[in-house]
Write a protein that holds these residues in place. Structure first.
Motif, PDB file in Angstrom:
ATOM      1  N   TYR A   1       0.831  -1.199   0.000  1.00 13.04           N
ATOM      2  CA  TYR A   1       0.000   0.000   0.000  1.00 13.04           C
ATOM      3  C   TYR A   1       0.871   1.257   0.000  1.00 13.04           C
ATOM      4  O   TYR A   1       0.625   2.202  -0.760  1.00 13.04           O
ATOM      5  CB  TYR A   1      -0.906  -0.005   1.233  1.00 13.04           C
ATOM      6  CG  TYR A   1      -1.643   1.302   1.455  1.00 13.04           C
ATOM      7  CD1 TYR A   1      -2.616   1.726   0.564  1.00 13.04           C
ATOM      8  CD2 TYR A   1      -1.363   2.099   2.562  1.00 13.04           C
ATOM      9  CE1 TYR A   1      -3.296   2.920   0.761  1.00 13.04           C
ATOM     10  CE2 TYR A   1      -2.043   3.288   2.772  1.00 13.04           C
ATOM     11  CZ  TYR A   1      -3.007   3.695   1.870  1.00 13.04           C
ATOM     12  OH  TYR A   1      -3.668   4.875   2.065  1.00 13.04           O
TER      13      TYR A   1
ATOM     14  N   GLN B   1      -8.789  -2.964  -3.163  1.00 13.60           N
ATOM     15  CA  GLN B   1      -7.675  -3.347  -4.010  1.00 13.60           C
ATOM     16  C   GLN B   1      -8.197  -3.788  -5.368  1.00 13.60           C
ATOM     17  O   GLN B   1      -9.371  -4.136  -5.518  1.00 13.60           O
ATOM     18  CB  GLN B   1      -6.851  -4.484  -3.378  1.00 13.60           C
ATOM     19  CG  GLN B   1      -7.491  -5.864  -3.419  1.00 13.60           C
ATOM     20  CD  GLN B   1      -6.622  -6.945  -2.793  1.00 13.60           C
ATOM     21  OE1 GLN B   1      -6.805  -7.272  -1.630  1.00 13.60           O
ATOM     22  NE2 GLN B   1      -5.687  -7.491  -3.561  1.00 13.60           N
TER      23      GLN B   1
ATOM     24  N   ILE C   1      -3.034  -2.168  -4.054  1.00 11.35           N
ATOM     25  CA  ILE C   1      -3.724  -1.895  -2.793  1.00 11.35           C
ATOM     26  C   ILE C   1      -4.010  -0.393  -2.719  1.00 11.35           C
ATOM     27  O   ILE C   1      -3.098   0.425  -2.595  1.00 11.35           O
ATOM     28  CB  ILE C   1      -2.867  -2.323  -1.578  1.00 11.35           C
ATOM     29  CG1 ILE C   1      -2.327  -3.744  -1.762  1.00 11.35           C
ATOM     30  CG2 ILE C   1      -3.679  -2.189  -0.289  1.00 11.35           C
ATOM     31  CD1 ILE C   1      -3.376  -4.806  -1.889  1.00 11.35           C
TER      32      ILE C   1
END
Length: 780
Positions: free
Chosen positions: A104, A660, A665
């Motif tokens: 992420y 996602q 993500i």
């Protein structure tokens, strides 16, 4: 007490609705999309705009002014972000430092601006001139003693034009090593359907949804993976069609949906009911369930024949269009109901209920996603589903048919135009004639075979056209070792991801234009084409200014790689890259269905490629649709693991969170499942938790059960009580990809079995119970 990290909280609202609109705004702000670029959303999935870089769900011929969804906006916002990853960013961070960041965090840095090359002495990527980058690629490719020592990956985001040019370059170089994202998702569809109906594509278009009275939805979560599908399902439900969700998880989007385009939906606290029936087999139980339904159809037809009433089977269709039905019927009659029930994980009454719904349907569409395709028996399951549909003539009829719903926006188109490690001789003959060369004839490596080949030292150069290969693939530590064994790794990409950090001795990051950006060649804006899940081909034009003046299009990058490696004596690569219509002329020469390609693209919405089986033309050896006989396998790795470990053996399925898309993500929430700020969670049935001696909120480690001596283990997952069948678990990928054995693949397809992993749980070494995780059961 530790500060709570995330929370589990039931979500009581319908899918989409105000929650989706809120997330649209949040993501545009989070990605710092500038004010002028907000307007691009009105051109998303429009005939005169750009195709969403997310899913492959088709567009209506007459689109509205609002043809985007929450997750489509996330994909577009990620491209249109004003955040940048410049050479200064790489100067400030070593590769080792970046490896410590989460997927992420890597995504959030923004768009890449310049080509970069790895400098081992500094452990950093440093700038490189484009010409020098292509010279480095050519140097490595020319140095190989065998073209098969290179592998060329393709992501489903590549356009038809980029993919066609790529496969032409690679085959002129001398190999069919085309691992691609299809190998990891719908390969079972591509390999299974040709054995029954003759072509590995679906037989329906959007118009068929207007005429279907019954829809069977296998192994899908449309609200997250292809949200615009819910608009079609909403219309079907509103006019009274029966929609059945067949999935271990009762996904919110197939329960209730509030369309942001309809005021009454938005004012209703419950939205529109989508599925009226939920059938929930155990993970991997779909094959036995479908076989049970087919067996019941035979039984009902036998009763009708004995009583002299209307037949259940479409005997006319079977007689005229199919072969091998008698063998299939005999196999169904001989199959044991006790075996079917045990393997499906369902009571016999539920199987009979589904059979009754199916036989009452006059026009039935069966759709499926990766919940069907990522199992050892996935090819057999898809062929059995095809058999079931043929029993009542539900193929090649208005409002009925087979509907595989693929993931990435052009994954089907890439395969159509030649991204295929197992090409047919007929295709190679036409390519040879069109471009005056002899292409390689031996089959190449798929994804899993490529990883094995890298581990064994056979493949030394890896070039990736998009994607996040190291994270998308199974057996993550072994894949990392494979990538690091290469002499050169190259990634054509828009944003930084983990694969760029798992590099070979030499490594390049080549930044490219996104689908949303204006692509100008010789002063003329270029459009690229894609093929959606229903074989519609249409053109897409970017609307935004490029993120950097130093970006090249994917087509330009491929052309310049080819020019540097092969020269331009046979093919003028740079000329093709100067006008994409010329590439489309080449596609037209090689593939059926693309006649007058450039002219037909002028029609808003594009054109349908044509699918033979939709017209009841069967491109099989027999010239007819073929019933295929498959028995229920009772000696699989999961059966053997269960025999050894008993009830403690669980079957894990990997899945996406709502925040996602594939391996990208966007955030840490999965709101429809009630998960916020967390990803290392494990969904489990309460009775299983009690049987295993665990509590919700407890942290556990997960270990695969496999017979190759390799320890596959991930740590520190929080248990979440969830409505999932006994013996089954769910968790997000890529966090659980390390548990998928490299050798565990679909028979006949090679797809990793990411939806059926035999595992054992143990208390986490660093586990703490309860309150500080705010774990609560999610209501059914």
């Amino acid at each position: 007490m530790k500060k709570p990290q995330g929370r589990i909280e039931p979500y009581h609202h319908p899918a989409a609705g105000w929650g989706a609109l809120k997330q649209v705004a949040i993501n545009l702000i989070k990605e710092k999309v500038t004010g002028g670029d907000y307007r691009m959303l009105l051109k998303q999935n429009q005939p005169n705009g750009f195709d969403c870089p997310g899913c492959a769900w088709p567009d209506r011929e007459h689109a509205s002014t609002f043809e985007f969804c929450e997750n489509g906006v996330k994909a577009v916002a990620a491209e249109a972000t004003s955040k940048r990853v410049t050479p200064d960013f790489f100067a400030a961070h070593t590769v080792s430092e970046l490896m410590a960041q989460s997927d992420y965090e890597l995504e959030q840095h923004g768009r890449l601006t310049d080509p970069m090359v790895y400098d081992a002495a500094q452990d950093r990527y440093v700038p490189i001139d484009w010409n020098a980058a292509f010279e480095l690629i050519a140097k490595h490719l020319k140095a190989l003693d065998d073209p098969n020592r290179a592998a060329f990956y393709t992501s489903g985001r590549a356009s038809n034009e980029a993919a066609f040019l790529y496969q032409l370059f690679v085959r002129m170089y001398g190999t069919n090593n085309f691992p691609d994202c299809s190998n990891m998702c719908h390969e079972a569809t591509s390999r299974g359907l040709p054995g029954t109906v003759g072509i590995g594509k679906g037989t329906v278009t959007l118009d068929d949804f207007e005429h279907a009275d019954t829809l069977l939805i296998f192994g899908q979560n449309p609200a997250t993976n292809h949200p615009r599908m819910l608009g079609e399902l909403r219309e079907c439900a509103k006019r009274g069609a029966t929609i059945v969700s067949i999935n271990p998880l009762k996904e919110r989007g197939l329960e209730r949906f509030a369309s942001p385009q309809h005021t009454l939906d938005m004012l209703s606290p419950k939205g529109v009911q989508i599925s009226s029936v939920f059938i929930r087999p155990r993970v991997g139980g779909d094959f036995a369930l479908i076989k049970g339904v087919a067996k019941r159809v035979i039984e009902l037809d036998d009763e009708a024949l004995a009583q002299g009433t209307e037949r259940i089977l479409d005997v006319g269709f079977i007689a005229e269009h199919t072969v091998n039905f008698d063998a299939f019927a005999a196999d169904l009659r001989a199959e044991s109901w006790s075996t079917i029930v045990a393997e499906a994980g369902l009571a016999v009454d539920e199987i009979l209920k589904l059979a009754d719904i199916y036989v009452k349907g006059k026009a039935v569409i069966s759709t499926w996603g990766m919940g069907i395709t990522q199992h050892k028996n996935s090819v057999a399951t898809i062929q059995l589903l095809s058999n079931l549909m043929m029993m009542r003539g539900n193929i090649g009829r208005r409002g009925a048919g087979l509907c595989p719903v693929r993931g990435h926006s052009n994954v089907q188109g890439d395969r159509t135009v030649g991204i295929e490690e197992k090409p047919t001789q007929a295709f190679l003959d036409r390519l040879a004639k069109a471009y005056d060369f002899e292409p390689p004839r031996e089959h190449g490596y798929d994804v899993v075979e490529t990883i094995h080949a890298m581990l064994e030292g056979h493949v030394k150069v890896f070039i990736g056209l998009g994607g996040n290969f190291a994270i998308a693939t199974p057996d993550t530590p072994r894949t990392f070792d494979a990538m690091r064994s290469c002499a050169l790794t190259v990634h054509v990409t828009t944003k930084l991801n983990r694969s760029h950090l798992i590099h070979g001795q030499d490594a390049l990051i080549l930044p490219t234009l996104g689908r949303t950006e204006i692509d100008t060649q010789n002063g003329v804006a270029q459009g690229v084409t894609v093929e959606d899940s229903m074989s519609m081909v249409h053109i897409s034009y970017g609307m935004n200014r490029p993120a950097s003046a130093n970006l090249l299009s994917e087509i330009a990058i491929v052309a310049r790689m080819a020019h540097a490696t092969l020269g331009s004596d046979k093919v003028d690569w740079l000329d093709l890259a100067s006008d994409y219509a010329k590439i489309r002329d080449g596609i037209e020469q090689v593939f059926d269905g693309f006649q007058n390609y450039n002219e037909r693209l002028k029609k808003p919405g594009g054109f349908h490629l044509g699918v033979a089986s939709r017209d009841r033309v069967w491109k099989t050896p027999s010239g007819k649709a073929q019933f295929v006989v498959h028995g229920i396998a009772l000696d699989t790795p999961i059966h053997r693991a269960r025999a050894e470990h008993g009830q403690k053996l669980m079957t894990l399925m990997t899945t996406r969170s709502h925040d996602q898309y594939n391996t990208t993500i966007y955030g840490l929430d999965d709101r429809y499942r009630g998960v916020y700020g967390l990803r290392r969670v494990l969904f489990a049935n309460r009775e299983d938790l009690t049987m295993l001696g665990f509590e919700p909120g407890q942290h556990v480690d997960i270990t695969s059960v496999w017979d190759d001596g390799v320890v596959r283990h991930v740590e520190d997952f929080m248990l979440v009580e969830y409505d999932i069948p006994r013996g089954c678990l769910g968790a997000y990928y890529p966090e659980t990809n390390p548990l998928v054995p490299l050798s565990s693949v679909a028979d006949g397809a090679g797809t990793p079995t990411s939806k059926s992993i035999p595992v054992l749980l143990s208390p986490a070494k660093s586990a703490t119970l309860g309150a500080d995780t705010e774990a609560h059961a999610i209501a059914a």
